[in-house]
Design a protein around this motif. Structure first.
Motif, PDB file in Angstrom:
ATOM      1  N   THR A   1     -10.565   0.506   7.021  1.00  0.00           N
ATOM      2  CA  THR A   1      -9.332  -0.029   7.612  1.00  0.00           C
ATOM      3  C   THR A   1      -9.300   0.250   9.106  1.00  0.00           C
ATOM      4  OG1 THR A   1      -8.213   0.511   5.542  1.00  0.00           O
ATOM      5  CG2 THR A   1      -6.811  -0.043   7.409  1.00  0.00           C
TER       6      THR A   1
ATOM      7  N   GLY B   1       0.828  -1.189   0.000  1.00  0.00           N
ATOM      8  CA  GLY B   1       0.000   0.000   0.000  1.00  0.00           C
ATOM      9  C   GLY B   1       0.866   1.244   0.000  1.00  0.00           C
TER      10      GLY B   1
ATOM     11  N   ASN C   1      -5.779  -0.137   1.904  1.00  0.00           N
ATOM     12  CA  ASN C   1      -5.226  -1.475   1.642  1.00  0.00           C
ATOM     13  C   ASN C   1      -3.811  -1.663   2.163  1.00  0.00           C
ATOM     14  OD1 ASN C   1      -7.570  -1.589   0.188  1.00  0.00           O
ATOM     15  ND2 ASN C   1      -6.564  -1.017  -1.728  1.00  0.00           N
ATOM     16  N   PRO C   2      -3.592  -1.580   3.470  1.00  0.00           N
ATOM     17  CA  PRO C   2      -2.232  -1.806   3.951  1.00  0.00           C
ATOM     18  C   PRO C   2      -1.872  -3.285   3.787  1.00  0.00           C
ATOM     19  CG  PRO C   2      -3.766  -1.579   5.791  1.00  0.00           C
ATOM     20  CD  PRO C   2      -4.543  -1.324   4.545  1.00  0.00           C
ATOM     21  N   THR C   3      -0.577  -3.595   3.653  1.00  0.00           N
ATOM     22  CA  THR C   3      -0.151  -4.994   3.598  1.00  0.00           C
ATOM     23  C   THR C   3      -0.456  -5.607   4.962  1.00  0.00           C
ATOM     24  OG1 THR C   3       1.999  -4.391   4.453  1.00  0.00           O
ATOM     25  CG2 THR C   3       1.763  -4.445   2.063  1.00  0.00           C
ATOM     26  N   GLN C   4      -0.460  -6.942   5.027  1.00  0.00           N
ATOM     27  CA  GLN C   4      -0.753  -7.624   6.285  1.00  0.00           C
ATOM     28  C   GLN C   4       0.204  -7.140   7.387  1.00  0.00           C
ATOM     29  OE1 GLN C   4      -3.377  -9.398   6.861  1.00  0.00           O
ATOM     30  NE2 GLN C   4      -2.761  -9.680   8.992  1.00  0.00           N
ATOM     31  N   TYR C   5       1.486  -7.043   7.036  1.00  0.00           N
ATOM     32  CA  TYR C   5       2.494  -6.653   8.017  1.00  0.00           C
ATOM     33  C   TYR C   5       2.217  -5.238   8.528  1.00  0.00           C
ATOM     34  CZ  TYR C   5       6.921  -4.986   9.859  1.00  0.00           C
ATOM     35  OH  TYR C   5       7.873  -4.428  10.669  1.00  0.00           O
ATOM     36  N   ARG C   6       1.920  -4.351   7.545  1.00  0.00           N
ATOM     37  CA  ARG C   6       1.631  -2.954   7.883  1.00  0.00           C
ATOM     38  C   ARG C   6       0.392  -2.855   8.776  1.00  0.00           C
ATOM     39  NH1 ARG C   6       3.059   1.510   9.141  1.00  0.00           N
ATOM     40  NH2 ARG C   6       1.926   3.341   8.469  1.00  0.00           N
TER      41      ARG C   6
ATOM     42  N   GLU D   1      -0.812  -5.140  10.843  1.00  0.00           N
ATOM     43  CA  GLU D   1      -0.456  -5.592  12.193  1.00  0.00           C
ATOM     44  C   GLU D   1       0.231  -4.451  12.953  1.00  0.00           C
ATOM     45  OE1 GLU D   1      -1.210  -8.420  13.678  1.00  0.00           O
ATOM     46  OE2 GLU D   1      -2.225  -9.139  11.874  1.00  0.00           O
TER      47      GLU D   1
END
Length: 554
Positions: free
Chosen positions: A73, A1, A23-28, A30
């Motif tokens: 989000t 993202g 749409n942040p990445t999964q890691y972002r 978390e």
């Protein structure tokens, strides 16, 4: 993202500035959720997110679509950490572009685990007949007044509803907000227990007496119940009268941040209301006050007022409302909903790690329960079954006792944490051994008690001069006793407005005091404030105990 700019200092009310959350990445994701969790801890369960704002404060704004996705989000993040979200306000910013861009402010509030609700104490001040009790009735019962004070009849009178038969002119009211920011009190006549169970934020109103002859009770309420904020109620049709100025002065002397509510606007013309507001603004701007008045005109002002008020204590929000028509009552509720606690969780954690100290303010005998004391846990943690010592007695002794059970806001509670007010049942402990102003502490604390102490004081008002041998009633926290001025250092006598270090000596019994504690004293028209600078522990000399024991005046 896309990169999200993180920032925003942690104010007492954690304000977090986010440009967009798309749409942040999964890691972002978390990472953001962890950050939210931390922010909620810092703000004791509350945080405000500003979406569409760069971290330098630039209001960039987001398109309709980006804003929707960002809020989604935020919803997902809040769900992950078990919090609820409420959009406080959305507004458009126009940067000469064709597509409208928006920014939003969102309140995140965590549903409390183990009923750790936010508890704010608000002292209610104001002249007699300014509409204080009616305002509380309307806020906490949710039905408007009929103009003849029907709303205030709903207020429960006493802690534990024990009719002690004395007109204690201090009563407690509670206003609960759930994690979505809705008022919890309004459904069918809920009991305090039910309100506590479903509220994630509780505001306890301490209704102090407005009448002149109860001024000492008002002072007792302000020094004992350590309110976080004070609400000064002024009637629009009378303006500043009677005890209004004194109450304002008291709150300022004790450094309690204050906001003002002008009631009864339904009774007078717009011009009269404005005259009262201008009169208040004048008083607040005086050199002694140095306050910055902030008149709240709409819900956006209320949001801004709550945030600025918590950060800079010299801002004084002014609300104008009617308890009969309900005009602008909503603004005050918005303000209470967002009002952040003053001490952050770090300070509370530190206090909780110290030894237990409970200040006794009220003493009752309850059938089948025995002796019950009400007060505030100043430091440490107190659990059911805890062994403490209580004192000092007239001879300076402490007695052992066991805490049988604890109640907060009329519902049972296993653990009491620093800063919370509660009533403790002490079983068969002899009530005659207790008096207001005592402390219950951990046996290992080895409390210092004193007959004499020094304080740096300022004489606020005095008819004649103030000198050695003068007797005054001293209030320090929950301690209230007559003391004699033993010495005025460096001066023969004091006049109004002068500062000095004075040594006081209690006349009836030794007290447990702390260096740095705020002090207020009065005698007739004499009034003064200050703080304790030095204690002389009682062990240094042994005064002969007084032969007669008088009952402490309540």
């Amino acid at each position: 993202g896309p990169a999200i700019v993180d920032g925003g200092e942690s104010f007492l009310l954690c304000v977090c500035v986010q440009l967009k959350l798309i749409n942040p990445t999964q890691y972002r994701f978390e990472h953001l959720a962890t950050q939210m969790k931390w922010r909620l801890q810092e703000g004791r369960g509350e945080a405000v997110y500003q979406i569409g704002v760069e971290d330098n404060g630039m209001l960039v704004g987001l398109s309709e679509e980006d804003m929707r996705t960002s809020l989604e989000t935020l919803h997902r993040m809040a769900e992950k950490v078990g919090a609820d979200i409420t959009v406080l306000r959305e507004c458009e910013v126009d940067y000469d572009s064709d597509d409208p861009r928006k920014i939003a402010e969102v309140l995140i509030r965590k549903v409390p685990d183990d009923q750790q609700f936010l508890d704010l104490r608000v002292a209610v001040l104001g002249n007699v007949d300014s509409g204080k009790s009616t305002l509380l009735g309307v806020l906490t019962q949710g039905e408007l007044d009929n103009g003849r004070g029907r709303a205030r009849l709903n207020l429960f009178r006493h802690l534990h509803e024990i009719q002690t038969g004395r007109t204690s002119s201090i009563s407690f009211e509670i206003l609960g907000f759930n994690s979505k920011g809705e008022v919890v009190n309004y459904s069918e006549s809920r009991t305090a227990e039910q309100i506590c169970e479903s509220a994630s934020k509780m505001i306890t109103f301490i209704d102090l007496a407005g009448h002149h002859k109860y001024l000492k009770t008002t002072i007792f309420g302000l020094t004992t119940y350590c309110p976080d904020f004070a609400m000064l109620v002024v009637s629009a049709n009378t303006g500043i009268v009677g005890t209004t100025r004194e109450h304002l002065g008291l709150a300022m002397a004790l450094k309690v941040p204050i906001f003002i509510v002008v009631t009864k606007v339904d009774l007078c013309t717009r011009a009269t209301v404005e005259r009262t507001v201008r009169q208040l603004e004048r008083v607040l701007k005086q050199p002694g006050c140095n306050k910055v008045p902030l008149v709240v005109g709409g819900p956006d002002d209320a949001v801004a007022a709550a945030q600025q008020f918590a950060q800079t204590p010299n801002i004084t929000p002014i609300f104008t409302l009617s308890n009969v028509s309900g005009e602008s009552l909503e603004h005050l509720k918005v303000f209470f909903n967002i009002l952040p606690p003053l001490s952050n969780s770090k300070e509370q954690e530190e206090l909780m790690q110290q030894l237990t100290e409970f200040q006794v303010d009220e003493i009752y005998t309850v059938p089948e329960v025995g002796t019950v004391v009400g007060g505030t846990l100043y430091s440490g943690i107190c659990r059911e079954g805890e062994q403490l010592v209580v004192g000092p007695t007239d001879s300076g002794q402490f007695h052992k006792l066991t805490v049988e059970s604890i109640q907060r806001n009329r519902s049972g509670c296993r653990v009491l944490r620093a800063g919370q007010a509660a009533t403790l049942a002490l079983g068969g402990f002899d009530r005659a051994l207790l008096r207001k102003g005592m402390v219950m502490v951990s046996p290992e604390m080895d409390p210092t008690i004193c007959w004499q102490f020094e304080a740096e004081i300022v004489l606020l008002f005095h008819a004649k001069t103030f000198h050695k041998g003068f007797q005054v009633t001293v209030h320090v926290g929950n301690v209230r006793q007559t003391a004699t001025v033993v010495a005025v250092h460096g001066k023969e006598e004091l006049r109004t407005g002068e500062k000095a270090v004075v040594r006081f000596k209690f006349i009836k019994h030794p007290e447990y005091l702390k260096v740095g504690a705020k002090l207020l004293f009065r005698e007739g028209v004499t009034k003064g404030i200050g703080h304790v600078t030095k204690l002389q522990p009682a062990s240094h000399y042994h005064p002969t105990p007084p032969s007669h024991s008088e009952d402490d005046e309540a």
